[in-house]
Write an enzyme that holds these catalytic residues in place. Structure first.
Site, PDB file in Angstrom:
ATOM      1  N   TYR A 206      35.482  38.332  44.131  1.00 19.98           N
ATOM      2  CA  TYR A 206      35.910  37.195  44.966  1.00 19.98           C
ATOM      3  C   TYR A 206      35.735  35.884  44.217  1.00 19.98           C
ATOM      4  O   TYR A 206      36.651  35.045  44.173  1.00 19.98           O
ATOM      5  CB  TYR A 206      35.103  37.184  46.258  1.00 19.98           C
TER       6      TYR A 206
ATOM      7  N   LYS B 177      38.620  33.170  43.011  1.00 19.28           N
ATOM      8  CA  LYS B 177      38.599  31.764  43.418  1.00 19.28           C
ATOM      9  C   LYS B 177      38.464  30.836  42.200  1.00 19.28           C
ATOM     10  O   LYS B 177      39.004  29.722  42.193  1.00 19.28           O
ATOM     11  CB  LYS B 177      37.468  31.515  44.413  1.00 19.28           C
TER      12      LYS B 177
END
Length: 278
Positions: free
Chosen positions: A152, A156
């Protein structure tokens, strides 16, 4: 319905209980016409019944056809798109050495390529008007990557880097690009993370860390997490400024993580290992 004076805002990932849903409400409260999207309209049922404010559309950010169709529909209906908010995203919890590559690919396809797919679809329209705003929702985890959410955070991080480049490349075309970096904001992301986590294989090398890994899914959803409404109101106020900031961060841990970014690596590692029970 008089819509000429209203800014048309297209938001991805507006399912009930999420940040996108709160952003949709905040934009609507500021007299914007909100195109709220999600993979299914039923997931946005709480936005129904306000046809003069919300235009609900099914949108799958993984599909070129879906993205292109929604952008065309909005332009045909309202004549323009003033603001795009790339909020759709998925969590991905697990140790990098064992997490299935299919899960890694899905996270990047959604969090990175999904945003780029919509950006490439809408930029020609905004460039033709010499006007528009593109908002990419990142994460403060990028400022201090820690254990168990590496996929994740990496996705990002990629989105942050793309946003920085887009800000420079699109400015000559009259398009503002804003990086919104939430801290811990109360939403349904913890439940979504656990739902996807249940499909992960049994860890072999990290079996003794199972509890810590599961806790990471809910880490941003502690009792002191910022209310999504407060986050959305502050964020929308910044986005709608005539000269919006290139970077806007708000929410629990946003200040701490900004400081963490500048700490020596050995101190940062010590803090994150302790926090994530690694």
């Amino acid at each position: 319905m008089e819509t000429f004076h209203k800014q048309v805002v297209l938001i991805t990932g507006c399912s009930s209980g999420g940040i996108g849903n709160a952003l949709a409400r905040a934009f609507a409260a500021r007299d914007c016409l909100v195109v709220a999207t999600a993979r299914s309209i039923s997931s946005m049922a709480d936005l129904n019944g306000a046809d003069d404010v919300y235009f609900l559309q099914e949108l799958d950010v993984l599909s070129d056809n879906s993205v292109g169709e929604v952008v065309s529909n909005v332009i045909d209906k309202f004549g323009r798109i003033d603001v795009v908010v790339n909020n759709a995203g998925v969590q991905c919890v697990g140790p990098l050495a064992e997490i299935p590559l299919s899960s890694v690919e899905h996270a990047f396809n959604t969090n990175v390529y999904g945003a780029m797919r919509l950006i490439q679809a809408v930029v020609p329209h905004m460039a033709s008007r010499k006007k528009g705003k593109i908002v990419n929702i990142g994460s403060v985890s990028v400022l201090g990557p820690g254990p168990w959410a590496g996929v994740y955070t990496a996705s990002k991080s990629a989105l942050h880097a793309l946003t920085d480049t887009l800000r420079l490349e699109l400015k000559p075309l009259g398009i503002d690009v804003i990086s919104v970096v939430p801290g811990s904001v109360r939403s349904n992301i913890g439940n979504s993370a656990i739902a996807s986590y249940t499909k992960m294989p049994e860890w072999k090398l990290y079996k003794k860390y199972e509890g810590a890994i599961r806790e990471r899914a809910y880490f941003s959803q502690g009792p002191k997490a910022t209310a999504s409404k407060e986050f959305a109101n502050k964020t929308v106020a910044a986005i709608l400024k005539e000269q919006p900031p290139p970077w806007f961060s708000f929410g629990q841990y946003s200040t701490i993580m900004a400081i963490m970014y500048h700490l020596p690596i050995f101190i940062k590692d010590f803090i994150l290992k302790k926090a994530m029970k690694c």
